[in-house]
Design a protein around this motif. Structure first.
Motif: not given
Length: 111
Positions: A52-53, A59, A49
């Motif tokens: 991805v951020k 995503r 996560r």
């Protein structure tokens, strides 16, 4: 994948990037890969996560919410106005401001 974003990664982030890519290459789900490699499943998800951020990984699912847009709004020319004295004024079609003001003043004056 472009190597430029990885330059700004911490050692911890590089560690999870290595595992996420290995997991993808193996074709296994994250839970299965993490279990097979003695990793905490939650930590692997958190690591992914964060990547991805940061924009290093794409995503893997669509956003849950999407902006809605009204294409053809429903426009009605029917009006109903409820006045504090209990009267209701209803009409259909267009009306100019002067006529509407006269009607509402008259209705509001009724006791």
């Amino acid at each position: 994948m472009n190597e430029a974003p990885e330059i700004s990664l911490t050692e911890h982030q590089r560690y999870w990037l290595k595992h996420v890519r290995a997991c993808e290459a193996s074709g296994k789900r994250i839970t299965e890969y993490a279990t097979d490699h003695g990793l905490a499943v939650r930590a692997m998800y958190d690591g992914k996560r964060a990547l991805v951020k940061k924009g290093v990984l794409p995503r893997t699912h669509a956003a849950r919410f999407q902006r809605a847009r009204v294409v053809d709004p429903v426009v009605s020319s029917e009006w109903r106005i409820h006045l504090p004295n209990g009267l209701s004024v209803s009409f259909a079609g267009s009306v100019d401001a002067r006529t509407l003001t006269t009607v509402l003043r008259t209705a509001a004056a009724v006791e």
